[in-house]
Design a protein around this motif. Structure first.
Motif: not given
Ligand code: GLC
Length: 583
Positions: A330, A334-335, A338-340, A343-347, A350
């Motif tokens: 992931d 997924d990151v 460019t990720s915020s 986004d990192i937290k979500r990745a 998961q």
């Protein structure tokens, strides 16, 4: 009287309870659960004989470096005999060492040295395919029935112009048809990867048995397990269910994909067939045969790029055990830069969310198939990403060079050797496909070829910037990615990181933070993923207030170990990453 009589019993029950509680809080962990796995790409790590190609003796000579990193296990990309069309993932003899890499004696010496240093060695099992130069395939072409049945053969189709065409629309990962015609047998064979990698037929019990023998062969030589390559490609759909012909795969419907590339189809008949999971569980049984003999667990890591609900199936089902480490990609898929923070937290969450509660997470940010971590996230984030992969709950995995912040090399079209790049036949757009940039030689020092080799030409050129980005320079510097990496490997042995619980927050658009705590101890890891200054309030975490104390910092951080800050107003510099002790 009665109470006195019962007292020993009551005490015994209390003691048993406290043991149970202790074990739950600090369960005994196996070697693979607490270590870091370090991936070595043998061709690019260290060249001992000056031919410009890395080799086994090179690896053996650097095992002390690996020990000093705080790493307890290596996994090596294939070192088996191969014509190198896919740089070792096309194996012509699964039971032999590739001659450019050394001999079986060299391999045994590597295992012996690793053993002395208490480093486990994990090999790459490539079960889906062999090389077209293997004895098996050569015998198949000669009509030797046993070996003919090792592969997947189909008749072609004659089109309206009388020309022979492949049996269906299946595509190779490296573009073009997945079928190749062989005059000798008058049929097409399936190759989901390059033409030189004919797929093995897992519906043939002889193939299943042969692969188990290969697994046992290297386990008998002392290896601690396998990374299993491209495992979701193992089985094709059962063609008998389709009147004896493999059906076409439907279009993926994806926009912006290159015509002719693998991504144009939905791989419903060539990937993730249910039989695959049971094959993996059977292999785990083979690993466990060895554990039953000597008590040491053998580990399996599966390489599967797939939807998370399929990735976690490799862990096992019911009482069938599978891989201890289905790779978690992931943080690759997924990151990126460019990720915020969100986004990192979500990745990150998961995998933690989907994995079975009693299994371990693992954290992977790079390998020999993907642009290097420092390139994808940008060099200023190297320390932050290493903090994330080594301090989240679970197993850390490092691709060689991530500890230094090594970036991708530039490889011109003329120098490109990876089939994923060459097969584009496109001197401009090959860059998007070639995996050579992440395979450039390891950077040991500022000398010729970064100390990787004394040859005049190395198999891939060394990446720019090695004069300052190398092991020697980073060992000499006051602060460096390498020094931080070693400190992280050390601190992750602390009970908070070994057993502690976890929660995370995106404190704003840019700052990702997580808390790990165990009993009365706690740490907060703060990573600013962007180039903006911030003041953040760590009191959004439960039980974090008063002061926090700096334990570890990213290389460019203005803070020093021991500095104290108000948890409610922590200044965070651009790309700064911190490990803070909660007081
Ligand atoms: C895996 C390997 C990759 C190789 C492919 C075919 O994805 O990691 O390098 O090309 O399998 O074996």
């Amino acid at each position: 009287m009665k109470v006195v009589f019962l007292l020993p019993l009551i005490l015994a029950i209390c003691a048993a309870n406290s043991i149970a509680r202790k074990n739950k809080d600090e369960p005994e962990k196996d070697w693979w659960q607490t270590t870091i796995f370090y991936q070595i790409y043998p061709r690019s790590f260290a060249d001992s004989n000056g031919d410009g190609i890395g080799d086994l003796n090179g690896i053996t000579s650097k095992l002390e470096y690996i020990k000093e990193l705080g790493v307890g296990a290596i996994w090596m990309s294939p070192m088996f005999q191969s014509p190198m069309y896919d740089f070792g993932y096309d194996i012509s003899d699964f039971y032999a060492v590739h001659d450019e890499y050394g001999t079986m004696e060299d391999f045994e010496a590597l295992i012996k040295r690793a053993d002395e240093l208490d480093i486990k060695v994990v090999l790459d099992l490539v079960p889906n395919h062999t090389s077209n130069e293997s004895m098996w395939f050569q015998e198949a072409l000669k009509g030797h029935e046993k070996y003919y049945n090792y592969f997947v053969w189909e008749d072609g189709i004659i089109d309206e112009n009388g020309n022979r065409q492949p049996p269906n629309n299946w595509l190779s990962h490296f573009r073009g048809s997945a079928w190749e015609y062989r005059e000798e047998v008058g049929k097409y064979y399936l190759h989901q990867f390059v033409v030189g990698q004919p797929d093995l037929n897992y519906r043939n019990p002889d193939v299943v048995e042969e692969m188990k023998e290969i697994i046992r062969f290297w386990l008998n030589k002392g290896v601690a397990g396998y990374r299993v390559d491209a495992v979701n490609a193992l089985f094709e759909v059962d063609k008998e269910k389709f009147g004896g012909k493999y059906p076409d795969e439907p279009p993926s419907g994806k926009v912006n994909v290159d015509p002719g590339s693998y991504d144009t189809l939905q791989h419903i008949y060539t990937k993730e067939q249910n039989e695959t999971y049971y094959m993996v569980y059977d292999w785990r049984d083979v690993l466990d045969e060895f554990k039953a003999k000597d008590g040491m667990s053998r580990v399996m890591m599966t390489e599967v790029y797939a939807a998370i609900e399929n990735v976690v199936k490799y862990f096992g089902e019911g009482d069938r055990q599978g891989a201890q480490m289905p790779f978690n990609f992931d943080l690759i898929n997924d990151v990126d830069s460019t990720s915020s923070a969100a986004d990192i937290k979500r990745a990150v969450e998961q995998f933690l969310t989907y994995k079975p509660v009693d299994k371990d997470a693992n954290w992977v940010v790079g390998n020999h198939d993907n642009s290097r971590m420092a390139t994808r996230f940008g060099p200023p984030l190297v320390d932050g990403i290493n903090m994330i992969t080594l301090l989240l709950p679970g197993i850390g995995v490092t691709y060689m060079g991530e500890e230094l912040g090594m970036v991708d090399g530039y490889i011109s079209w003329e120098e490109t050797v990876d089939p994923a790049g060459c097969n584009t036949n496109d001197p401009i757009n090959y860059v998007a496909y070639s995996r050579d940039p992440e395979r450039t030689p390891f950077q040991w020092n500022a000398e010729k070829n970064a100390g990787f080799s004394t040859a005049n030409k190395t198999w891939l050129p060394v990446a720019d910037g090695y004069e300052t980005l190398n092991v020697e320079a980073e060992n000499a510097a006051d602060r460096s990615h390498l020094k931080l990496y070693k400190a992280l490997a050390d601190i992750r042995q602390n009970k908070v990181f070994r057993y502690g619980r976890y929660e995370s927050l995106a404190l704003n658009l840019d700052v990702f933070a997580f808390r790990r705590w165990h009993k009365n101890d706690a740490y907060v890891v703060v990573v600013n993923v962007k180039g903006n200054d911030h003041i953040v309030d760590l009191e959004y975490f439960e039980n974090v207030d008063g002061k926090v104390q700096v334990e570890l910092t990213s290389v460019d951080s203005p803070k020093n170990k021991g500095d104290k800050f108000d948890a409610a107003a922590l200044p965070v510099a651009p790309y700064e990453a911190l490990v803070l002790k909660v007081k």
